[in-house]
Design an enzyme around this catalytic site. Structure first.
Site, PDB file in Angstrom:
ATOM      1  N   GLY A   1       0.775  -1.240   0.000  1.00  0.00           N
ATOM      2  CA  GLY A   1       0.000   0.000   0.000  1.00  0.00           C
ATOM      3  C   GLY A   1       0.803   1.284   0.000  1.00  0.00           C
ATOM      4  O   GLY A   1       0.363   2.290  -0.530  1.00  0.00           O
TER       5      GLY A   1
ATOM      6  N   GLU B   1       3.619   4.813   5.260  1.00  0.00           N
ATOM      7  CA  GLU B   1       2.409   3.985   5.251  1.00  0.00           C
ATOM      8  C   GLU B   1       1.334   4.658   4.425  1.00  0.00           C
ATOM      9  O   GLU B   1       1.221   5.886   4.433  1.00  0.00           O
ATOM     10  CB  GLU B   1       1.872   3.861   6.684  1.00  0.00           C
ATOM     11  CG  GLU B   1       2.389   2.692   7.460  1.00  0.00           C
ATOM     12  CD  GLU B   1       1.666   1.398   7.113  1.00  0.00           C
ATOM     13  OE1 GLU B   1       1.152   1.263   5.981  1.00  0.00           O
ATOM     14  OE2 GLU B   1       1.627   0.517   7.976  1.00  0.00           O
ATOM     15  N   ASP B   2       0.501   3.866   3.766  1.00  0.00           N
ATOM     16  CA  ASP B   2      -0.669   4.458   3.121  1.00  0.00           C
ATOM     17  C   ASP B   2      -1.727   4.835   4.156  1.00  0.00           C
ATOM     18  O   ASP B   2      -2.328   5.892   4.081  1.00  0.00           O
ATOM     19  CB  ASP B   2      -1.255   3.526   2.049  1.00  0.00           C
ATOM     20  CG  ASP B   2      -1.465   2.111   2.561  1.00  0.00           C
ATOM     21  OD1 ASP B   2      -0.875   1.746   3.599  1.00  0.00           O
ATOM     22  OD2 ASP B   2      -2.226   1.356   1.939  1.00  0.00           O
TER      23      ASP B   2
ATOM     24  N   ASP C   1      -4.797   2.412  10.444  1.00  0.00           N
ATOM     25  CA  ASP C   1      -6.193   2.065  10.651  1.00  0.00           C
ATOM     26  C   ASP C   1      -6.346   1.648  12.125  1.00  0.00           C
ATOM     27  O   ASP C   1      -6.433   2.496  13.005  1.00  0.00           O
ATOM     28  CB  ASP C   1      -6.514   0.936   9.658  1.00  0.00           C
ATOM     29  CG  ASP C   1      -7.972   0.553   9.630  1.00  0.00           C
ATOM     30  OD1 ASP C   1      -8.784   1.246  10.225  1.00  0.00           O
ATOM     31  OD2 ASP C   1      -8.307  -0.478   8.998  1.00  0.00           O
TER      32      ASP C   1
ATOM     33  N   GLY D   1      -4.020   0.381  13.787  1.00  0.00           N
ATOM     34  CA  GLY D   1      -2.744   0.806  14.376  1.00  0.00           C
ATOM     35  C   GLY D   1      -1.790  -0.341  14.689  1.00  0.00           C
ATOM     36  O   GLY D   1      -0.672  -0.104  15.132  1.00  0.00           O
TER      37      GLY D   1
ATOM     38  N   THR E   1      -0.195  -2.435  12.682  1.00  0.00           N
ATOM     39  CA  THR E   1       0.978  -2.500  11.804  1.00  0.00           C
ATOM     40  C   THR E   1       2.014  -1.443  12.204  1.00  0.00           C
ATOM     41  O   THR E   1       3.194  -1.757  12.399  1.00  0.00           O
ATOM     42  CB  THR E   1       0.551  -2.267  10.331  1.00  0.00           C
ATOM     43  OG1 THR E   1      -0.512  -3.174  10.032  1.00  0.00           O
ATOM     44  CG2 THR E   1       1.699  -2.481   9.375  1.00  0.00           C
TER      45      THR E   1
ATOM     46  N   LYS F   1      -7.166   6.938  10.205  1.00  0.00           N
ATOM     47  CA  LYS F   1      -8.574   6.676  10.542  1.00  0.00           C
ATOM     48  C   LYS F   1      -8.678   6.513  12.050  1.00  0.00           C
ATOM     49  O   LYS F   1      -8.766   5.400  12.559  1.00  0.00           O
ATOM     50  CB  LYS F   1      -8.988   5.349   9.892  1.00  0.00           C
ATOM     51  CG  LYS F   1      -9.871   5.432   8.696  1.00  0.00           C
ATOM     52  CD  LYS F   1     -10.396   4.033   8.428  1.00  0.00           C
ATOM     53  CE  LYS F   1     -10.788   3.853   6.988  1.00  0.00           C
ATOM     54  NZ  LYS F   1     -11.206   2.472   6.726  1.00  0.00           N
TER      55      LYS F   1
ATOM     56  N   PHE G   1     -14.590   2.790   3.804  1.00  0.00           N
ATOM     57  CA  PHE G   1     -13.666   1.900   3.079  1.00  0.00           C
ATOM     58  C   PHE G   1     -13.099   2.676   1.890  1.00  0.00           C
ATOM     59  O   PHE G   1     -13.825   3.070   0.992  1.00  0.00           O
ATOM     60  CB  PHE G   1     -14.371   0.626   2.610  1.00  0.00           C
ATOM     61  CG  PHE G   1     -13.382  -0.418   2.220  1.00  0.00           C
ATOM     62  CD1 PHE G   1     -12.981  -1.388   3.135  1.00  0.00           C
ATOM     63  CD2 PHE G   1     -12.778  -0.407   0.952  1.00  0.00           C
ATOM     64  CE1 PHE G   1     -12.019  -2.340   2.789  1.00  0.00           C
ATOM     65  CE2 PHE G   1     -11.816  -1.346   0.611  1.00  0.00           C
ATOM     66  CZ  PHE G   1     -11.432  -2.310   1.528  1.00  0.00           C
TER      67      PHE G   1
ATOM     68  N   ASP H   1      -6.044  -0.809  -1.754  1.00  0.00           N
ATOM     69  CA  ASP H   1      -6.741  -1.756  -2.628  1.00  0.00           C
ATOM     70  C   ASP H   1      -8.042  -2.271  -2.042  1.00  0.00           C
ATOM     71  O   ASP H   1      -8.291  -2.176  -0.843  1.00  0.00           O
ATOM     72  CB  ASP H   1      -5.847  -2.966  -2.896  1.00  0.00           C
ATOM     73  CG  ASP H   1      -5.754  -3.881  -1.671  1.00  0.00           C
ATOM     74  OD1 ASP H   1      -5.443  -3.374  -0.573  1.00  0.00           O
ATOM     75  OD2 ASP H   1      -6.017  -5.090  -1.795  1.00  0.00           O
TER      76      ASP H   1
ATOM     77  N   ARG I   1      -5.354   0.089  -6.728  1.00  0.00           N
ATOM     78  CA  ARG I   1      -4.181   0.723  -6.115  1.00  0.00           C
ATOM     79  C   ARG I   1      -3.656   1.881  -6.959  1.00  0.00           C
ATOM     80  O   ARG I   1      -3.060   2.813  -6.446  1.00  0.00           O
ATOM     81  CB  ARG I   1      -3.043  -0.296  -5.954  1.00  0.00           C
ATOM     82  CG  ARG I   1      -3.302  -1.359  -4.903  1.00  0.00           C
ATOM     83  CD  ARG I   1      -2.013  -2.095  -4.602  1.00  0.00           C
ATOM     84  NE  ARG I   1      -2.226  -3.361  -3.924  1.00  0.00           N
ATOM     85  CZ  ARG I   1      -2.310  -3.514  -2.610  1.00  0.00           C
ATOM     86  NH1 ARG I   1      -2.244  -2.465  -1.827  1.00  0.00           N
ATOM     87  NH2 ARG I   1      -2.482  -4.705  -2.082  1.00  0.00           N
TER      88      ARG I   1
END
Ligand code: PRP
Length: 175
Positions: free
Chosen positions: A42, A97-98, A101, A103, A105, A129, A151, A158, A164
Site C-alpha cells: 500500500g 504507510e498508506d 487504521d 494501528g 501495523t 482513521k 472503506f 486496494d 491501487r
C-alpha cells in the site's frame, strides 16, 4: 455486485499535501540522509511521490508485514514477511504507510525498528482513521489526511488487490 468509487481526496489535493510533507521533512532532516521505509504494497505509490519532494539524500527500503486475526477477536497479530533481516542500524528511518487504521501495523513496525538500532524512527502516513484505532500511542509525525471510517481505495490502497493505481483516494461502495 456493482462497485462504484466516489472521490474523497482528489489528485491535486494529494499532490499539494505530498509536496508540503516533503518540504517539512527536508527542513526537519536538513544536513542528514533519510531512509524511507515503504510498507508493501500500500505505501508504494505514496513513497514514490514523496521521495521526489524531499530535497536531501533519500534512500528507499521496503518491508512487508501481514496481520492476522480479525477485529472482533482484536487479535492484531503482525508477522514479518520481508525482508528476513533489515540492515537499518544508524539510519534515520521514516516509515511510509498508506494508512494507519487499527494501528497494529504501525505500532509493531515502530517496536521492531527500534530493536535494529537506527539513528531515529518516525512515522509518515497518507491517511489516518482515528475512529478505528485499537492501539494507543501511535504517533504519526507526518500525516496527509484524517479520514472518517469509510472503506477507501486508490493511491496505493486496494480492494481485493484492485484500484491501487487510481490517482485519487475514493470511497468504495458496493451496490
Ligand atoms: C494495510 C495498510 C497498512 C495496514 C494498516 O496493509 O497498508 O499497512 O493495513 O492497518 P492497521 O493500522 O489496522 O494495522 P495490508 O495488510 O492491507 O496490506 P497491503 O498494503 O499490501 O494492501
Amino acid at each position: 455486485m456493482n462497485e462504484t468509487i466516489e472521490v474523497l481526496i482528489g489528485e491535486e489535493e494529494i499532490s499539494r499535501r505530498v509536496k508540503e510533507i516533503g518540504a517539512q521533512i527536508t527542513k526537519d532532516y536538513a544536513g542528514k540522509a533519510v531512509t524511507l521505509l515503504g510498507t508493501l504494497k500500500g505505501g508504494v505509490i505514496f513513497l514514490a511521490d514523496l521521495a521526489r519532494e524531499i530535497k536531501l539524500d533519500v534512500f528507499m527500503e521496503f518491508i512487508k508485514v501481514s496481520s492476522y486475526g480479525n477485529e472482533s477477536e482484536s487479535a492484531g497479530k503482525v508477522k514479518l514477511e520481508y525482508p528476513e533481516k533489515a540492515d537499518l542500524a544508524g539510519k534515520h528511518i521514516i516509515i511510509v504507510e498508506d494508512i494507519v487504521d487499527m494501528g497494529y501495523t504501525a505500532s509493531w513496525l515502530c517496536n521492531y525498528l527500534h530493536g535494529l538500532n537506527p539513528a531515529s524512527v518516525k512515522l509518515c502516513a497518507l491517511l489516518n482513521k482515528p475512529e478505528r484505532r485499537k492501539v494507543k500511542g501511535v504517533e504519526i509525525e507526518y500525516l496527509g489526511f484524517t479520514i472518517p471510517d469509510e472503506f477507501v481505495v486508490g493511491y496505493g490502497l486496494d480492494y481485493a488487490q484492485k484500484y491501487r493505481c487510481l490517482p485519487y483516494v475514493g470511497k468504495l461502495r458496493m451496490e
